[in-house]
Design a protein around this motif. Structure first.
Motif, PDB file in Angstrom:
ATOM      1  N   LEU A   1     -21.148  62.548  49.892  1.00 17.72           N
ATOM      2  CA  LEU A   1     -20.159  62.457  50.959  1.00 17.72           C
ATOM      3  C   LEU A   1     -20.783  61.906  52.226  1.00 17.72           C
ATOM      4  O   LEU A   1     -21.964  62.128  52.503  1.00 17.72           O
ATOM      5  N   HIS A   2     -19.967  61.214  53.031  1.00 19.26           N
ATOM      6  CA  HIS A   2     -20.501  60.732  54.299  1.00 19.26           C
ATOM      7  C   HIS A   2     -20.517  61.872  55.313  1.00 19.26           C
ATOM      8  O   HIS A   2     -19.881  62.915  55.136  1.00 19.26           O
ATOM      9  N   ASP A   3     -21.260  61.691  56.390  1.00 16.10           N
ATOM     10  CA  ASP A   3     -21.543  62.777  57.317  1.00 16.10           C
ATOM     11  C   ASP A   3     -20.307  63.350  57.993  1.00 16.10           C
ATOM     12  O   ASP A   3     -20.294  64.519  58.377  1.00 16.10           O
ATOM     13  N   ASP A   4     -19.278  62.538  58.177  1.00 15.11           N
ATOM     14  CA  ASP A   4     -18.097  62.986  58.901  1.00 15.11           C
ATOM     15  C   ASP A   4     -17.026  63.591  57.995  1.00 15.11           C
ATOM     16  O   ASP A   4     -15.945  63.936  58.474  1.00 15.11           O
ATOM     17  N   ALA A   5     -17.300  63.706  56.714  1.00 12.69           N
ATOM     18  CA  ALA A   5     -16.278  64.222  55.802  1.00 12.69           C
ATOM     19  C   ALA A   5     -15.957  65.680  56.114  1.00 12.69           C
ATOM     20  O   ALA A   5     -16.849  66.496  56.332  1.00 12.69           O
ATOM     21  N   VAL A   6     -14.678  66.004  56.130  1.00 10.63           N
ATOM     22  CA  VAL A   6     -14.221  67.387  56.246  1.00 10.63           C
ATOM     23  C   VAL A   6     -14.252  68.000  54.848  1.00 10.63           C
ATOM     24  O   VAL A   6     -13.723  67.419  53.903  1.00 10.63           O
ATOM     25  N   VAL A   7     -14.887  69.133  54.714  1.00  8.94           N
ATOM     26  CA  VAL A   7     -14.961  69.770  53.398  1.00  8.94           C
ATOM     27  C   VAL A   7     -14.437  71.199  53.491  1.00  8.94           C
ATOM     28  O   VAL A   7     -14.566  71.853  54.523  1.00  8.94           O
ATOM     29  N   ALA A   8     -13.830  71.653  52.411  1.00 11.57           N
ATOM     30  CA  ALA A   8     -13.279  72.998  52.369  1.00 11.57           C
ATOM     31  C   ALA A   8     -13.319  73.527  50.948  1.00 11.57           C
ATOM     32  O   ALA A   8     -13.135  72.769  49.994  1.00 11.57           O
ATOM     33  N   VAL A   9     -13.573  74.809  50.810  1.00  7.63           N
ATOM     34  CA  VAL A   9     -13.490  75.494  49.524  1.00  7.63           C
ATOM     35  C   VAL A   9     -12.244  76.370  49.574  1.00  7.63           C
ATOM     36  O   VAL A   9     -12.163  77.298  50.377  1.00  7.63           O
ATOM     37  N   ILE A  10     -11.278  76.042  48.748  1.00  9.05           N
ATOM     38  CA  ILE A  10      -9.995  76.742  48.741  1.00  9.05           C
ATOM     39  C   ILE A  10      -9.589  76.988  47.286  1.00  9.05           C
ATOM     40  O   ILE A  10      -9.562  76.047  46.494  1.00  9.05           O
ATOM     41  N   PRO A  11      -9.272  78.208  46.914  1.00  7.61           N
ATOM     42  CA  PRO A  11      -8.805  78.438  45.540  1.00  7.61           C
ATOM     43  C   PRO A  11      -7.480  77.739  45.298  1.00  7.61           C
ATOM     44  O   PRO A  11      -6.655  77.594  46.206  1.00  7.61           O
ATOM     45  N   SER A  12      -7.262  77.307  44.081  1.00  6.09           N
ATOM     46  CA  SER A  12      -6.003  76.647  43.745  1.00  6.09           C
ATOM     47  C   SER A  12      -4.847  77.638  43.803  1.00  6.09           C
ATOM     48  O   SER A  12      -5.021  78.813  43.492  1.00  6.09           O
ATOM     49  N   PRO A  13      -3.660  77.172  44.201  1.00  3.64           N
ATOM     50  CA  PRO A  13      -2.490  78.038  44.116  1.00  3.64           C
ATOM     51  C   PRO A  13      -2.285  78.487  42.663  1.00  3.64           C
ATOM     52  O   PRO A  13      -2.201  77.655  41.764  1.00  3.64           O
ATOM     53  N   SER A  14      -2.213  79.791  42.454  1.00  9.33           N
ATOM     54  CA  SER A  14      -2.191  80.307  41.098  1.00  9.33           C
ATOM     55  C   SER A  14      -1.015  81.217  40.811  1.00  9.33           C
ATOM     56  O   SER A  14      -0.993  81.905  39.790  1.00  9.33           O
ATOM     57  N   GLY A  15      -0.031  81.248  41.725  1.00  3.90           N
ATOM     58  CA  GLY A  15       1.134  82.089  41.505  1.00  3.90           C
ATOM     59  C   GLY A  15       0.838  83.567  41.591  1.00  3.90           C
ATOM     60  O   GLY A  15       1.515  84.385  40.954  1.00  3.90           O
ATOM     61  N   LEU A  16      -0.174  83.952  42.390  1.00  4.92           N
ATOM     62  CA  LEU A  16      -0.612  85.342  42.411  1.00  4.92           C
ATOM     63  C   LEU A  16       0.444  86.274  42.976  1.00  4.92           C
ATOM     64  O   LEU A  16       0.472  87.458  42.634  1.00  4.92           O
ATOM     65  N   GLY A  17       1.322  85.741  43.845  1.00  4.71           N
ATOM     66  CA  GLY A  17       2.345  86.595  44.426  1.00  4.71           C
ATOM     67  C   GLY A  17       3.318  87.146  43.405  1.00  4.71           C
ATOM     68  O   GLY A  17       3.992  88.150  43.661  1.00  4.71           O
ATOM     69  N   ARG A  18       3.405  86.509  42.247  1.00  2.00           N
ATOM     70  CA  ARG A  18       4.335  86.960  41.207  1.00  2.00           C
ATOM     71  C   ARG A  18       3.669  87.904  40.210  1.00  2.00           C
ATOM     72  O   ARG A  18       4.308  88.367  39.262  1.00  2.00           O
ATOM     73  N   LEU A  19       2.384  88.191  40.410  1.00  4.43           N
ATOM     74  CA  LEU A  19       1.668  89.051  39.482  1.00  4.43           C
ATOM     75  C   LEU A  19       1.486  90.433  40.097  1.00  4.43           C
ATOM     76  O   LEU A  19       1.187  90.573  41.275  1.00  4.43           O
ATOM     77  N   GLN A  20       1.648  91.436  39.295  1.00  3.82           N
ATOM     78  CA  GLN A  20       1.481  92.808  39.751  1.00  3.82           C
ATOM     79  C   GLN A  20       0.620  93.556  38.756  1.00  3.82           C
ATOM     80  O   GLN A  20       0.585  93.254  37.568  1.00  3.82           O
ATOM     81  N   ARG A  21      -0.064  94.577  39.282  1.00  7.89           N
ATOM     82  CA  ARG A  21      -0.872  95.412  38.400  1.00  7.89           C
ATOM     83  C   ARG A  21       0.049  96.080  37.376  1.00  7.89           C
ATOM     84  O   ARG A  21       1.152  96.509  37.694  1.00  7.89           O
ATOM     85  N   HIS A  22      -0.436  96.160  36.171  1.00  8.59           N
ATOM     86  CA  HIS A  22       0.387  96.700  35.102  1.00  8.59           C
ATOM     87  C   HIS A  22      -0.276  97.912  34.476  1.00  8.59           C
ATOM     88  O   HIS A  22      -1.479  98.119  34.585  1.00  8.59           O
ATOM     89  N   SER A  23       0.531  98.722  33.820  1.00  9.64           N
ATOM     90  CA  SER A  23       0.036  99.847  33.031  1.00  9.64           C
ATOM     91  C   SER A  23       0.350  99.565  31.571  1.00  9.64           C
ATOM     92  O   SER A  23       1.507  99.344  31.201  1.00  9.64           O
ATOM     93  N   ARG A  24      -0.693  99.521  30.777  1.00 13.48           N
ATOM     94  CA  ARG A  24      -0.502  99.218  29.359  1.00 13.48           C
ATOM     95  C   ARG A  24       0.118 100.399  28.631  1.00 13.48           C
ATOM     96  O   ARG A  24      -0.222 101.551  28.877  1.00 13.48           O
TER      97      ARG A  24
END
Length: 423
Positions: A171-194
């Motif tokens: 990458l060139h020196d002026d590049a903006v870089v970021a580490v961001i997890p991909s959108p994974s639909g986590l808001g629709r997931l809930q802890r479950h009891s088997r």
């Protein structure tokens, strides 16, 4: 045109396929949040399967063939020709010509996207979802990424710190870089009891030899040579791997476990599926850049086992919110599975801690971070165009503008890599 921080920039997203791969599902979730920018999606051609249904999409170009990382000379020539044609079509597409930013969603779209903006001042961002290595990209893909794409990129969004580290030197020196997890639909997931029933182990990943399904079959057979334990393999055989599903079925027969192995294909709504799993496994045969499946399983409160390398280790702390097993060691994986099967208290403890993993963000929160990164890239590009002093001022800054740490408080050692922009 220079934008204010409150303006809504027009951003063109490039996707090279409409198949339901991880990169495409992540982009669909991002755009479904109705983000704080004006998005346009440009694809070369619509496949038989279209994950982007419901998203406003422009189609223009030639279908991009899969298999670039394992191409022979003749196939590589055909792929290269398609890239060049797609680059020309993309360059002159009205959406691109009137955009404030072009964002490539995958390695393939980054290749023709970089060619399309070459010689222009249009800002260009690349989403990195693969390690920058010949093993991951193939020799030709590696050369394209390291000699053309990354040197041209104004910004990079990587799915893990490890992924970003493989790209930094290009990458060139002026590049903006970021580490961001991909959108994974986590808001629709809930802890479950088997509920009652046999122990159920699952892997959520497309069917691909390097994703480790064969190794998991071997480990499952070693850990549970008989009994009623069940193994689910959830994922489609994409990108010319249809024959791999048959290979998995044959191998399960050879191991004597075929009656306990379930090939589910692509699962659109994963929440009900994860609610049935006691243990989820990620066990790719090379270092995984970052699996959305790991984040999804953590958010669902499933006890996870991951290979002890790559992006998943930035999220999974051994014995805290999951287990790590030595990579490419089916005996180690079998031991981890047997341990979790025998120790229900351990499973419950890992499940309770998994859902509290710092940095598990909903799709809208992820989109808000992206919006800030995109605006920073646009602002820096505008400064380069309009002021000489802007470039001089940045020359005294750190060697790379790492977008970083407003979410640092969410992080704990050996865990979450969520990185947001700084002011």
């Amino acid at each position: 045109m220079e934008l204010s921080r409150s303006a809504s920039p027009h951003i063109v997203h490039l996707a090279h396929t409409t198949a339901a791969g991880g990169a495409e599902l992540a982009l669909k979730r991002l755009l479904d949040t109705k983000p704080d920018w004006e998005p346009s999606l440009l694809i070369p051609a619509e496949e038989e399967e279209n994950v982007f249904v419901g998203v406003s999409t422009s189609t223009g170009g030639v279908r991009q063939l899969s298999g670039a990382s394992r191409s022979g000379a003749l196939r590589a020539l055909g792929l290269g020709t398609r890239l060049l044609v797609q680059a020309g079509i993309t360059r002159w597409h009205p959406a691109v010509r009137h955009s404030d930013l072009v964002v490539a969603n995958s390695t393939r779209s980054a290749a023709y996207g970089a060619l399309a903006v070459l010689g222009t001042r249009r800002p260009f961002v690349v989403h990195l979802r693969d390690h920058i290595s010949p093993e991951a990209l193939g020799a030709v893909g590696y050369r394209i990424m390291t000699r053309l794409v990354l040197p041209r990129a104004n910004g990079v969004v990587a799915n893990s710190r490890g992924t970003l580290d493989t790209a930094r030197e290009f990458l060139h020196d002026d590049a903006v870089v970021a580490v961001i997890p991909s959108p994974s639909g986590l808001g629709r997931l809930q802890r479950h009891s088997r509920g009652e029933g046999p122990l159920r182990i699952g892997m959520l990943a497309r069917l691909d030899p390097w994703k480790g399904q064969l190794a998991l079959l071997d480990a499952f057979a070693q850990a549970f040579p008989d009994g009623d334990e069940q193994l689910d393999l959830a994922g489609a055989a994409l990108f010319e791997h249809a024959e791999f599903a048959d290979e998995l079925r044959v191998h399960a027969e050879e191991l004597g476990i075929a009656d306990r192995v379930n090939l589910l294909g692509h699962v659109h709504d994963i929440a009900p599926l994860l609610a049935t799993w006691d243990v989820a496994v990620q066990y790719s045969l090379r270092a995984e850049p970052m699996g959305q499946n790991v984040l999804q399983c953590l958010a669902a409160g499933t006890a996870v086992v991951v290979a002890d390398e790559g992006g998943p280790t930035e999220w999974v702390r051994h014995e805290h919110n999951g287990l790590r097993a030595a990579p490419r060691d089916t005996g180690a994986l079998a031991d981890a599975l047997r341990r979790l099967a025998d120790d229900s208290a351990l499973r419950l403890r890992l499940s309770a801690t998994a859902v509290r993993t710092p940095g598990l963000l909903g799709d809208a929160e992820i989109a808000a971070i992206h919006a800030g990164v995109y605006r920073d890239v646009i602002a820096l590009a505008a400064a380069d165009r309009h002021t000489a002093t802007g470039r001089a001022a940045r020359s005294t800054a750190p060697s790379m503008r790492t977008v970083g740490a407003s979410l640092a408080a969410l992080q704990v050692p050996d865990a979450q890599p969520v990185v947001a922009r700084t002011p």
